[in-house]
Design a protein around this motif. Structure first.
Motif, mmCIF file in Angstrom:
data_model
loop_
_atom_site.group_PDB
_atom_site.id
_atom_site.type_symbol
_atom_site.label_atom_id
_atom_site.label_comp_id
_atom_site.label_asym_id
_atom_site.label_seq_id
_atom_site.Cartn_x
_atom_site.Cartn_y
_atom_site.Cartn_z
ATOM 1 N N VAL A 45 0.844 -1.198 0.000
ATOM 2 C CA VAL A 45 0.000 0.000 0.000
ATOM 3 C C VAL A 45 0.879 1.248 0.000
ATOM 4 C CG1 VAL A 45 -1.707 1.319 1.321
ATOM 5 C CG2 VAL A 45 -1.940 -1.153 1.120
ATOM 6 N N ALA A 46 1.916 1.272 0.825
ATOM 7 C CA ALA A 46 2.815 2.434 0.898
ATOM 8 C C ALA A 46 3.530 2.663 -0.432
ATOM 9 C CB ALA A 46 3.831 2.243 2.018
ATOM 10 N N VAL A 64 -7.547 6.274 -5.332
ATOM 11 C CA VAL A 64 -6.913 5.451 -6.372
ATOM 12 C C VAL A 64 -6.157 4.293 -5.729
ATOM 13 C CG1 VAL A 64 -5.136 5.419 -8.176
ATOM 14 C CG2 VAL A 64 -6.812 7.285 -8.099
ATOM 15 N N VAL A 65 -5.431 4.562 -4.660
ATOM 16 C CA VAL A 65 -4.685 3.497 -3.971
ATOM 17 C C VAL A 65 -5.663 2.460 -3.415
ATOM 18 C CG1 VAL A 65 -3.193 2.985 -1.991
ATOM 19 C CG2 VAL A 65 -2.673 4.936 -3.491
ATOM 20 N N ALA A 66 -6.774 2.905 -2.843
ATOM 21 C CA ALA A 66 -7.776 1.964 -2.314
ATOM 22 C C ALA A 66 -8.308 1.060 -3.426
ATOM 23 C CB ALA A 66 -8.916 2.728 -1.654
ATOM 24 N N TYR A 67 -8.470 1.602 -4.618
ATOM 25 C CA TYR A 67 -8.889 0.761 -5.748
ATOM 26 C C TYR A 67 -7.771 -0.175 -6.174
ATOM 27 C CZ TYR A 67 -10.123 -0.900 -10.328
ATOM 28 O OH TYR A 67 -10.357 -1.729 -11.389
ATOM 29 N N LEU A 68 -6.559 0.337 -6.287
ATOM 30 C CA LEU A 68 -5.446 -0.494 -6.757
ATOM 31 C C LEU A 68 -5.205 -1.705 -5.858
ATOM 32 C CD1 LEU A 68 -2.879 2.248 -7.856
ATOM 33 C CD2 LEU A 68 -4.292 0.793 -9.328
ATOM 34 N N VAL A 69 -5.421 -1.557 -4.549
ATOM 35 C CA VAL A 69 -5.186 -2.695 -3.654
ATOM 36 C C VAL A 69 -6.243 -3.781 -3.810
ATOM 37 C CG1 VAL A 69 -3.803 -1.396 -1.992
ATOM 38 C CG2 VAL A 69 -6.248 -1.676 -1.608
ATOM 39 N N THR A 70 -7.302 -3.509 -4.570
ATOM 40 C CA THR A 70 -8.288 -4.556 -4.873
ATOM 41 C C THR A 70 -7.850 -5.403 -6.077
ATOM 42 O OG1 THR A 70 -9.672 -3.257 -6.399
ATOM 43 C CG2 THR A 70 -10.157 -3.074 -4.037
#
Length: 158
Positions: free
Chosen positions: A91-92, A148-154
């Motif tokens: 995530v980071a 965007v990061v919250a979506y990418l981690v899916t």
């Protein structure tokens, strides 16, 4: 690949961030390109993140392919596919890449979405004129980066 429909787990994961004032682009701390702290202090919304992948200043699919977004036209091929990106980066690291990929990948063509200084020949909108005295705004807000990061981690291979 996981779909957005399983976002309850993601919301719980991201919900650990307490609401706080956004970190200014000039105050972001990068460690080997990664950014540990939430830029907004608020959990990202993966649904909003998916929307940013296709419109506005995000427009990630102009350069990247994302199978989860196959219903959208015109996926690019100059950036790597984002399928399984959550299995390749933390995530980071994803936050650092979205905020300013140039810190992790010197010379990358990817725009710096949360940066306001250090530009070369910055123009004023699309006029062709040199940028005036107004403050430069980042392409994405701190919350939009988190979305965007919250979506990418899916986007896992599972």
């Amino acid at each position: 690949m996981k779909h957005i429909s399983g976002l309850a787990v993601m919301a719980a994961f991201c919900g650990s961030f307490a609401a706080a004032e956004a970190i200014k682009p000039t105050d972001v701390v990068y460690v080997d390109g990664a950014v540990e702290a939430s830029l907004s202090g608020t959990a990202g919304d993966p649904v909003s993140g998916a929307e940013l992948m296709n419109k506005g200043a995000g427009n990630c699919i102009a350069c990247h392919q994302v199978s989860d977004l196959a219903h959208l036209p015109f996926h690019g091929e100059i950036g790597p596919t984002l399928d399984g990106v959550a299995d390749r980066w933390t995530v980071a690291e994803l936050r650092g890449i979205v905020a300013n990929a140039k810190v992790m990948f010197e010379g990358t063509m990817m725009p710096s979405f949360y940066r306001t200084t250090g530009f070369f020949r910055l123009g004023d909108a699309y006029t062709g004129d040199a940028h005036g005295d107004t403050e430069v705004q980042p392409l994405l807000t701190a919350q939009q980066v988190e979305d965007v990061v919250a979506y990418l981690v899916t986007l896992t291979e599972d």
